[in-house]
Design a protein around this motif. Sequence first.
Motif, PDB file in Angstrom:
ATOM      1  N   ARG A  10       0.821  -1.226   0.113  1.00  0.00           N
ATOM      2  CA  ARG A  10      -0.138   0.045   0.038  1.00  0.00           C
ATOM      3  C   ARG A  10       0.986   1.292   0.058  1.00  0.00           C
ATOM      4  O   ARG A  10       1.918   1.202   0.832  1.00  0.00           O
ATOM      5  N   GLY A  11       0.355   2.160  -1.002  1.00  0.00           N
ATOM      6  CA  GLY A  11       1.308   3.330  -1.113  1.00  0.00           C
ATOM      7  C   GLY A  11       2.438   3.516  -1.796  1.00  0.00           C
ATOM      8  O   GLY A  11       2.855   4.514  -2.256  1.00  0.00           O
ATOM      9  N   VAL A  12       2.762   2.211  -2.356  1.00  0.00           N
ATOM     10  CA  VAL A  12       3.900   2.415  -3.412  1.00  0.00           C
ATOM     11  C   VAL A  12       3.489   2.817  -4.614  1.00  0.00           C
ATOM     12  O   VAL A  12       4.265   3.552  -5.054  1.00  0.00           O
ATOM     13  N   GLU A  17       4.447   7.294  -8.336  1.00  0.00           N
ATOM     14  CA  GLU A  17       3.772   8.498  -9.117  1.00  0.00           C
ATOM     15  C   GLU A  17       3.995   9.785  -8.733  1.00  0.00           C
ATOM     16  O   GLU A  17       4.226  10.807  -9.690  1.00  0.00           O
ATOM     17  N   HIS A  18       4.013  10.020  -7.467  1.00  0.00           N
ATOM     18  CA  HIS A  18       4.540  11.356  -7.148  1.00  0.00           C
ATOM     19  C   HIS A  18       5.882  11.794  -7.503  1.00  0.00           C
ATOM     20  O   HIS A  18       6.013  12.903  -7.732  1.00  0.00           O
ATOM     21  N   LEU A  19       6.601  10.608  -7.493  1.00  0.00           N
ATOM     22  CA  LEU A  19       7.965  10.827  -7.925  1.00  0.00           C
ATOM     23  C   LEU A  19       8.147  10.924  -9.591  1.00  0.00           C
ATOM     24  O   LEU A  19       9.128  10.720 -10.047  1.00  0.00           O
ATOM     25  N   ASP A  20       7.143  10.869 -10.278  1.00  0.00           N
ATOM     26  CA  ASP A  20       7.119  10.771 -11.902  1.00  0.00           C
ATOM     27  C   ASP A  20       7.787   9.379 -12.346  1.00  0.00           C
ATOM     28  O   ASP A  20       8.276   9.452 -13.333  1.00  0.00           O
ATOM     29  N   GLY A  21       7.388   8.370 -11.543  1.00  0.00           N
ATOM     30  CA  GLY A  21       8.064   7.128 -11.999  1.00  0.00           C
ATOM     31  C   GLY A  21       6.801   6.400 -12.673  1.00  0.00           C
ATOM     32  O   GLY A  21       5.582   6.736 -12.426  1.00  0.00           O
ATOM     33  N   ASP A  22       7.078   5.354 -13.027  1.00  0.00           N
ATOM     34  CA  ASP A  22       6.254   4.243 -13.645  1.00  0.00           C
ATOM     35  C   ASP A  22       5.875   3.025 -12.800  1.00  0.00           C
ATOM     36  O   ASP A  22       6.871   2.093 -12.909  1.00  0.00           O
ATOM     37  N   PRO A  23       5.104   3.061 -11.915  1.00  0.00           N
ATOM     38  CA  PRO A  23       5.067   1.786 -11.004  1.00  0.00           C
ATOM     39  C   PRO A  23       4.885   0.537 -11.439  1.00  0.00           C
ATOM     40  O   PRO A  23       5.240  -0.453 -11.162  1.00  0.00           O
ATOM     41  N   ASP A  24       4.074   0.424 -12.774  1.00  0.00           N
ATOM     42  CA  ASP A  24       3.694  -0.784 -13.480  1.00  0.00           C
ATOM     43  C   ASP A  24       5.013  -1.703 -13.842  1.00  0.00           C
ATOM     44  O   ASP A  24       5.314  -2.597 -13.777  1.00  0.00           O
ATOM     45  N   ALA A  25       5.814  -0.582 -14.400  1.00  0.00           N
ATOM     46  CA  ALA A  25       7.047  -1.086 -15.176  1.00  0.00           C
ATOM     47  C   ALA A  25       8.059  -1.319 -14.107  1.00  0.00           C
ATOM     48  O   ALA A  25       8.699  -2.526 -14.153  1.00  0.00           O
ATOM     49  N   ARG A  29       9.753  -5.252 -13.563  1.00  0.00           N
ATOM     50  CA  ARG A  29      11.278  -5.645 -13.418  1.00  0.00           C
ATOM     51  C   ARG A  29      11.664  -6.302 -12.166  1.00  0.00           C
ATOM     52  O   ARG A  29      12.578  -7.036 -11.998  1.00  0.00           O
ATOM     53  N   ALA A  30      10.710  -5.941 -10.985  1.00  0.00           N
ATOM     54  CA  ALA A  30      11.053  -6.590  -9.659  1.00  0.00           C
ATOM     55  C   ALA A  30      10.583  -7.878  -9.488  1.00  0.00           C
ATOM     56  O   ALA A  30      10.768  -8.399  -8.549  1.00  0.00           O
ATOM     57  N   GLY A  31       9.442  -8.285 -10.535  1.00  0.00           N
ATOM     58  CA  GLY A  31       9.105  -9.395 -10.192  1.00  0.00           C
ATOM     59  C   GLY A  31       7.999  -9.533  -9.381  1.00  0.00           C
ATOM     60  O   GLY A  31       7.270 -10.541  -8.828  1.00  0.00           O
ATOM     61  N   VAL A  32       7.223  -8.248  -9.123  1.00  0.00           N
ATOM     62  CA  VAL A  32       5.923  -8.077  -8.400  1.00  0.00           C
ATOM     63  C   VAL A  32       4.833  -8.122  -9.346  1.00  0.00           C
ATOM     64  O   VAL A  32       4.887  -7.051 -10.484  1.00  0.00           O
ATOM     65  N   PRO A  33       3.701  -8.786  -9.203  1.00  0.00           N
ATOM     66  CA  PRO A  33       2.581  -8.712  -9.715  1.00  0.00           C
ATOM     67  C   PRO A  33       1.875  -7.289  -9.834  1.00  0.00           C
ATOM     68  O   PRO A  33       1.934  -6.823  -8.926  1.00  0.00           O
ATOM     69  N   VAL A  34       1.801  -6.778 -11.126  1.00  0.00           N
ATOM     70  CA  VAL A  34       1.407  -5.482 -11.195  1.00  0.00           C
ATOM     71  C   VAL A  34       0.127  -5.241 -10.268  1.00  0.00           C
ATOM     72  O   VAL A  34      -0.067  -4.245  -9.510  1.00  0.00           O
ATOM     73  N   ALA A  35      -0.723  -6.228 -10.346  1.00  0.00           N
ATOM     74  CA  ALA A  35      -2.311  -6.153  -9.528  1.00  0.00           C
ATOM     75  C   ALA A  35      -2.055  -6.198  -7.945  1.00  0.00           C
ATOM     76  O   ALA A  35      -2.797  -5.555  -7.428  1.00  0.00           O
ATOM     77  N   ALA A  36      -0.685  -6.409  -7.698  1.00  0.00           N
ATOM     78  CA  ALA A  36      -0.422  -6.437  -6.178  1.00  0.00           C
ATOM     79  C   ALA A  36      -0.173  -5.156  -5.795  1.00  0.00           C
ATOM     80  O   ALA A  36      -0.442  -4.546  -4.499  1.00  0.00           O
ATOM     81  N   LEU A  37      -0.122  -4.119  -6.553  1.00  0.00           N
ATOM     82  CA  LEU A  37      -0.160  -2.733  -6.133  1.00  0.00           C
ATOM     83  C   LEU A  37      -1.363  -2.049  -5.626  1.00  0.00           C
ATOM     84  O   LEU A  37      -1.353  -1.041  -5.072  1.00  0.00           O
ATOM     85  N   ASP A  38      -2.256  -2.691  -6.268  1.00  0.00           N
ATOM     86  CA  ASP A  38      -3.614  -2.186  -6.020  1.00  0.00           C
ATOM     87  C   ASP A  38      -4.588  -3.139  -5.092  1.00  0.00           C
ATOM     88  O   ASP A  38      -5.949  -2.681  -5.045  1.00  0.00           O
ATOM     89  N   ASP A  39      -4.108  -4.378  -4.917  1.00  0.00           N
ATOM     90  CA  ASP A  39      -5.120  -5.391  -4.368  1.00  0.00           C
ATOM     91  C   ASP A  39      -4.194  -5.870  -2.997  1.00  0.00           C
ATOM     92  O   ASP A  39      -3.170  -6.297  -3.138  1.00  0.00           O
ATOM     93  N   ARG A  58      16.508   3.816  -5.755  1.00  0.00           N
ATOM     94  CA  ARG A  58      17.548   4.237  -6.459  1.00  0.00           C
ATOM     95  C   ARG A  58      17.195   4.732  -7.812  1.00  0.00           C
ATOM     96  O   ARG A  58      17.893   5.901  -8.248  1.00  0.00           O
ATOM     97  N   GLU A  59      16.281   4.310  -8.449  1.00  0.00           N
ATOM     98  CA  GLU A  59      15.901   4.886  -9.854  1.00  0.00           C
ATOM     99  C   GLU A  59      15.402   6.450  -9.810  1.00  0.00           C
ATOM    100  O   GLU A  59      15.788   6.996 -10.625  1.00  0.00           O
ATOM    101  N   LEU A  60      14.740   6.362  -8.625  1.00  0.00           N
ATOM    102  CA  LEU A  60      14.046   7.807  -8.544  1.00  0.00           C
ATOM    103  C   LEU A  60      14.657   8.619  -7.735  1.00  0.00           C
ATOM    104  O   LEU A  60      14.439   9.680  -7.578  1.00  0.00           O
ATOM    105  N   ARG A  61      16.046   8.385  -7.385  1.00  0.00           N
ATOM    106  CA  ARG A  61      16.958   9.048  -6.471  1.00  0.00           C
ATOM    107  C   ARG A  61      16.268   9.707  -5.427  1.00  0.00           C
ATOM    108  O   ARG A  61      16.133  10.985  -4.893  1.00  0.00           O
ATOM    109  N   CYS A  62      15.431   8.553  -4.511  1.00  0.00           N
ATOM    110  CA  CYS A  62      14.704   9.138  -3.395  1.00  0.00           C
ATOM    111  C   CYS A  62      15.152   8.050  -2.288  1.00  0.00           C
ATOM    112  O   CYS A  62      14.785   6.942  -1.957  1.00  0.00           O
TER     113      CYS A  62
END
Length: 338
Positions: A10-12, A17-25, A29-39, A58-62
């Motif tokens: 939750r919250g990922v 998205e607030h950091l202008d990244g692509d959460p699905d992509a 790449r990390a092997g996490v089901p995209v649906a897991a971001l919302d379920d 690392r990628e978002l420099r955060c």
Amino acid sequence: MEWVRSAALRGVRTVIEHLDGDPDAMARRAGVPVAALDDDELPVSGSAIAMLLESAARELRCPDFGLRVALEQDLGMLGPLAVALQNAPTAADALDYTAKYLFLHARGFSLTLVPDPHGSRGTVGVRYGYPDRVRLSPQCIDMGLLFLHRALAYLFRGDYGLRTAEIPHPPMATRERYEELFGARATFQRPAAILRVPADLPQRSIGNGDQMTRQLALFFLESQATKADSPLASQVKAVLRHSLGTGPTTVSAVAGFLAMSPRSLQRHLADEGKTFAAVLDDARRERAEAMLTQSDLPLAQIGSTIGLENAATLSRYARRWWGTTARAVRQTGSARRQ
């Protein structure tokens, strides 16, 4: 590292998205089901979650990515365990429930009370992590330890007396950022992730929790402890079975108890070939049959107990369930007992 309920994510999506990244992509790449971001209810590899958090930071420099995600989370992500915690009489009870049932949220994970790592007699530690020395990634620790701090603050309605936050890795962000969020001194590269708290904290009262709600939550958790991978329909029926006659049996009420949205609950039931109405009907039928054959309660009272209007309504349901009247079911049950 074993599986974790996707509620931990939750919250990922929000932070990425607030950091202008692509959460699905990033999830793919990390092997996490995209649906897991919302379920909340999908099992996800703990290693995949760690990879997602570390790569996003690392990628978002955060560097404070895990801390930011924790700020988007709340106690409700623990589902029925959250209900038990919110209605626990004392912190010791809450810790006991957590120790017993946290595996339903994260296999192998634990919160434990430990002696104060600094040897102070007036202080104890709440240790966060795996008991078998499995090392969590820095972003996972930051996210989890801050979530734990916020959960304790919520349960105790504010300041619960945190002494220091003990963090086993170098600071990912500035020390000031950690101390701002924890409201206490932060120490780094410590042996374990620990919140140092007053020694009397476990005996403190949490509040005026509702005993019936707590008992219902604990009964549900216990039923799932022996059947952790049960289908959602079984979980819904377990809640309904113990809500009939004592609490609301609407889809919204049951979804809230399971820390899901009504839409998500209905979608998951549909995936199992079920509907909420059918599960409720099954729960009513089972309760009605037990009461008809094992008690002498008036038919009207049995109907009311299972959420029906009157005895006539119960008899209409009985004809659909068993092809006969409720009175005939009672007579058959009485004959069997003799």
